[in-house]
Design an enzyme around this catalytic site. Sequence first.
Site, PDB file in Angstrom:
ATOM      1  N   CYS A 133      32.934  34.976 -24.510  1.00 60.10           N
ATOM      2  CA  CYS A 133      33.794  35.759 -25.695  1.00 60.10           C
ATOM      3  C   CYS A 133      34.102  37.173 -25.064  1.00 60.10           C
ATOM      4  CB  CYS A 133      32.962  35.907 -26.698  1.00 60.10           C
ATOM      5  SG  CYS A 133      31.491  36.917 -26.524  1.00 60.10           S
ATOM      6  N   ASP A 144       1.508  10.201   3.644  1.00 58.88           N
ATOM      7  CA  ASP A 144       2.263  11.257   4.449  1.00 58.88           C
ATOM      8  C   ASP A 144       1.327  12.098   5.313  1.00 58.88           C
ATOM      9  OD1 ASP A 144       4.619  12.194   5.294  1.00 58.88           O
ATOM     10  OD2 ASP A 144       4.954  13.320   3.561  1.00 58.88           O
ATOM     11  N   CYS A 166      30.722  38.839 -21.029  1.00 61.97           N
ATOM     12  CA  CYS A 166      30.501  37.423 -21.350  1.00 61.97           C
ATOM     13  C   CYS A 166      31.737  36.269 -20.953  1.00 61.97           C
ATOM     14  CB  CYS A 166      30.311  37.231 -22.838  1.00 61.97           C
ATOM     15  SG  CYS A 166      29.931  35.698 -23.371  1.00 61.97           S
ATOM     16  N   LYS A 221       2.355   4.762   1.425  1.00 58.80           N
ATOM     17  CA  LYS A 221       2.684   5.092   2.654  1.00 58.80           C
ATOM     18  C   LYS A 221       2.208   6.677   2.677  1.00 58.80           C
ATOM     19  CE  LYS A 221       6.179   5.545   6.290  1.00 58.80           C
ATOM     20  NZ  LYS A 221       5.830   6.945   6.584  1.00 58.80           N
ATOM     21  N   CYS A 265      30.537  35.078 -30.744  1.00 58.45           N
ATOM     22  CA  CYS A 265      30.650  34.299 -29.312  1.00 58.45           C
ATOM     23  C   CYS A 265      30.490  32.842 -29.954  1.00 58.45           C
ATOM     24  CB  CYS A 265      29.611  34.750 -28.347  1.00 58.45           C
ATOM     25  SG  CYS A 265      29.416  33.747 -26.850  1.00 58.45           S
ATOM     26  N   TYR A 276      -5.511   1.053   7.839  1.00 60.72           N
ATOM     27  CA  TYR A 276      -4.718   0.107   7.635  1.00 60.72           C
ATOM     28  C   TYR A 276      -4.454  -1.145   8.411  1.00 60.72           C
ATOM     29  CZ  TYR A 276      -1.350   3.087  10.243  1.00 60.72           C
ATOM     30  OH  TYR A 276      -0.717   3.944  11.063  1.00 60.72           O
ATOM     31  N   CYS A 297      24.506  38.233 -23.685  1.00 68.44           N
ATOM     32  CA  CYS A 297      25.832  38.526 -24.458  1.00 68.44           C
ATOM     33  C   CYS A 297      25.498  39.187 -25.728  1.00 68.44           C
ATOM     34  CB  CYS A 297      26.637  37.255 -24.600  1.00 68.44           C
ATOM     35  SG  CYS A 297      27.903  37.343 -25.811  1.00 68.44           S
ATOM     36  N   LYS A 330      10.808   3.489   1.621  1.00 70.84           N
ATOM     37  CA  LYS A 330      10.883   4.959   1.154  1.00 70.84           C
ATOM     38  C   LYS A 330      11.094   5.395  -0.111  1.00 70.84           C
ATOM     39  CE  LYS A 330      10.746   7.519   4.588  1.00 70.84           C
ATOM     40  NZ  LYS A 330      10.400   7.972   5.955  1.00 70.84           N
ATOM     41  N   GLU A 334       0.949  -1.377  -0.055  1.00 74.62           N
ATOM     42  CA  GLU A 334      -0.092   0.316  -0.124  1.00 74.62           C
ATOM     43  C   GLU A 334       1.006   1.137   0.071  1.00 74.62           C
ATOM     44  OE1 GLU A 334      -2.238  -1.087   3.362  1.00 74.62           O
ATOM     45  OE2 GLU A 334      -0.959  -0.545   4.954  1.00 74.62           O
TER      46      GLU A 334
END
Length: 674
Positions: free
Chosen positions: A411, A118, A408, A116, A432, A225, A426, A314, A114
């Site tokens: 370049c 939270d 840049c 789990k 470049c 459960y 740039c 888990k 099943e």
Amino acid sequence: MSPGARERCKALRAEIARHDYRYYVLDDPEIPDAEYDKLMAELRTLEAAHPELISADSPTQRVAGAPSAEFGEVVHEVPMLSLDNGFTEEDVEAFDRRARERLGESGALEYWAEPKLDGLAVTAIYRAGLLEQAATRGDGFKGEDVTANVRTIRSFPLRLRGEAPAVLEVRGEVFMPLAGFERLNRRNEQRGEKTFVNPRNAAAGSLRQLDPRITAARPLQMYCYGLGRVSGWSPPARQSELLQALKSWGLPVCPHSERVHGVEGCLRYYRAMGERRARLPYQIDGVVYKIDRLADQERLGFVSRAPRWALAHKFPAEEAMTRVRSIEWQVGRTGAVTPVARLEPVFVGGVTVSNVTLHNFDEVRRKDVREGDTVVIRRAGDVIPELVRVIEERRPAQARPVALPKRCPVCHSEVLKPEGEAVARCTGGFSCPAQRQEAIRHFASRLAMDIEGLGEKLVSQLVESGLVSSPADLYGLTAEQLEGLERMGEKSGANLLDALERSKHTTLPRLLYALGIREVGEATSLALARHFGDLEALIEAARSHPERIEQVADVGPVVAAELRAFFAAPAHRELIERLRAAGVRWEPLAAQAAQLPLAGTTVVLTGTLAGMTRHEAEQALSALGAKVAGSVSKKTHYVVAGEAPGSKLEKAQALGVPVLDEAGLRRLLEAHRR
Ligand code: D41
């Protein structure tokens, strides 16, 4: 009392309980919420008129009693055990192996698998079918009495259906479905109230309210459960049958649970849930395997408060903490300069993460990420990892805010970030290396130089093979070089060379657009070309008179800054020279050409002129709308012959085309210049 009021009350309660059951247990509601609300309203009215008919198990009595000062203590007669955790497949195999050894089982075991959830574990005691007491898990031996709050959770039946045991203690998880959690947080935010970090905290906070009216307004839910104390009933042989029995009493059980076969079945279930996880309506942090046969569970027993017959497998944690080693800037293919945090590698969401993008400068500032900071990294599912937040308490004393780089990193061209825009860029363009490929692809595109057949794939081949690193290189390509490329035949090579040749004859707006200057799209290119007439004038203005650029309609300081930065780069001026040298020619304006004085006039130049270069002559002619052609035909209007003319002069004479000398050319130009 009106005759039948008692009967009607009973019937309404039964009807409402049936709808609760269909809604929460079967997940198959029969009527719309509004109809349900009508039944409730009718019951409330009846009970108001006949208070003596009110009973503790009436659905109107979920919120009962005043807020209390504190929760009472409840001792769990049957302790609430905890779950052992496993993280890897090996952990699951070891768990299964130990269980089989203890049971002397050589074959595979059946497991109940099943999700789990939270949330938080809760136990509830039903006596003679009526909800009597509910408590939190606490330390497993004693918890808090949260009966008044649990009564407000509509998935808990106040009365069990059918033949209920004398005493039935059920255990399960109370949780807040994601949709409800988001709604709650949105509402709290609007009201300026505190928001919850996750659904589990929201569920815990809601259940631990001293005022049950607050809990009643929170969208809590529950799945059962397991069992605690039971009397007057013998549980069946299997976990799966046990849950079936709970369900038949109207207790909700998780619909995503199933029986699986052996360790293989467990792992398959784990992987399947991992994939479904993001689409489930509630948050889960793993799956739980339980040996299905209750007799086997009993034989295995428990060690140090955890059963030997159950394992929580888990999912990898989605959030983890690490340190930012440095913040670097990357240049994308469109020139976007993007900050990236280099991290001390951290295992999160099932992978090791050592970089996260910070998206843009504004984001860096908003999160105030600094080098040396300790940060929370999140990776959910297959989603790209993100930096959630900085833990400011752990910031080293010397950490300074991050600054946007001026140049840049690839370049060294200037980096520009227009006011109000998130992205810094740039201005290097073709110069470049990071942007080269994209810039060349744009250069060749249909609305730019329109080089047919030069698509993304071919551009990438040309750039990667080193044949082309600037658009000007395109015009130096040879048939041999092209044939050397993969998937390039003789014919397609020749076609490309033809297309390149044709593209040499273009217009100023197209050329401007092809240069791929930021903010200079098609319309701006056209406006600039109209205004300045030729490229030199535009470059001159861009470099020395930005105000002249801002005079152009629809062009503002942003465009002016981009143009200045672009033409300030020597690489870009060199590119233009190389294009010219390769024979690329641009007419001032395509759109207006027809209105220019020499529109429709074809001129051929031959020989050397004394007072101007060939290029200047061409520019002057095209600026007036004339077409400068390479060869003489019947359609040629004038041939301009300088010193040492070639065969073109002879041809002109043969065809009777008028021939001008240099003085004649000057007169022609003067006559049409304003
Ligand atoms: O969904 C859950 N969080 C969950 C918790 C579950 N599906 N099954 C559980 N089974 C048990 C045992 C096997 C001990 C009855 C549990 C928990 N325990 C549990 N929840 C909190 C502590 C223990």
